[in-house]
Design an enzyme around this catalytic site. Structure first.
Site, PDB file in Angstrom:
ATOM      1  N   GLY A  24      43.997 -50.840 -23.475  1.00  0.00           N
ATOM      2  CA  GLY A  24      43.207 -49.948 -24.188  1.00  0.00           C
ATOM      3  C   GLY A  24      41.840 -49.697 -23.487  1.00  0.00           C
ATOM      4  O   GLY A  24      41.360 -50.259 -22.558  1.00  0.00           O
ATOM      5  N   GLY A  27      34.362 -47.411 -25.723  1.00  0.00           N
ATOM      6  CA  GLY A  27      33.305 -46.574 -24.976  1.00  0.00           C
ATOM      7  C   GLY A  27      32.551 -47.384 -23.975  1.00  0.00           C
ATOM      8  O   GLY A  27      31.946 -46.939 -22.914  1.00  0.00           O
ATOM      9  N   ASP A 140      29.820 -52.514 -37.498  1.00  0.00           N
ATOM     10  CA  ASP A 140      30.849 -51.637 -37.147  1.00  0.00           C
ATOM     11  C   ASP A 140      32.180 -51.518 -37.391  1.00  0.00           C
ATOM     12  O   ASP A 140      33.219 -51.355 -37.010  1.00  0.00           O
ATOM     13  CB  ASP A 140      30.847 -51.429 -35.630  1.00  0.00           C
ATOM     14  CG  ASP A 140      31.163 -50.403 -35.078  1.00  0.00           C
ATOM     15  OD1 ASP A 140      31.295 -49.095 -35.896  1.00  0.00           O
ATOM     16  OD2 ASP A 140      31.708 -50.161 -33.880  1.00  0.00           O
TER      17      ASP A 140
END
Length: 163
Positions: A24, A27, A140
């Site tokens: 994976g 950012g 988040d």
């Protein structure tokens, strides 16, 4: 996390962790499936992207490691270690999960039933309650930071990621 680009250069190892394959990309970091060569355990390595090696990025990464490493809850991904390898790369060593994020599930299937939603949300809320009791706030929470791990006998276990 999205699947990594094919041209991403994967190192062979970080310290005593042998990289199996990239799994994976986010950012700020790349995640690799790996094996602990000392114990044989399957782990995931979250490695800060080369271009993101700033003092601020390293500090955020170390902060994530120190927070997540203290949390023991069945619905929070386990962080086992934090290391800086010989090249200076910051690496989080985590529990290796198999499955998909809620974001991937929603993209693939669309809207979920109320029952499916509750089966995901209730364990995540329990995990958040656990973190709050320890004075930690996950800033988040979003579908891409909730992983639906396949456990024993195919049971799905929601796991909160990325502190």
């Amino acid at each position: 996390m999205t699947e990594p680009a094919a041209e991403t250069k994967t190192p062979e190892r970080y310290a005593h962790y042998k990289v199996v394959r990239p799994i994976g990309r986010g950012g700020m970091a790349m995640v690799h499936a790996a094996t602990n060569e000392r114990t044989g355990a399957d782990v995931a390595l979250k490695v800060v992207h080369e271009g993101a090696y700033t003092d601020e990025a390293r500090a955020r990464f170390e902060h994530e490691a120190s927070i997540a490493g203290k949390l023991e809850h069945p619905n929070i991904v386990r962080v086992y270690d934090f290391l800086t390898d010989e090249s200076g790369a910051s690496v989080l060593v985590m529990e290796r999960l198999r499955g998909e994020t809620v974001a991937s599930l929603l993209e693939r299937r669309g809207r979920l039933s109320v029952t499916e939603t509750l089966a995901i949300v209730l364990p995540v809320l329990d995990a958040l309650e656990h973190t709050h009791k320890q004075g930690i706030v996950h800033r988040d929470v979003k579908p891409s930071n909730v992983f639906l791990a396949r456990g024993a006998e195919g049971k799905v276990i929601p796991k909160l990621l990325d502190f």
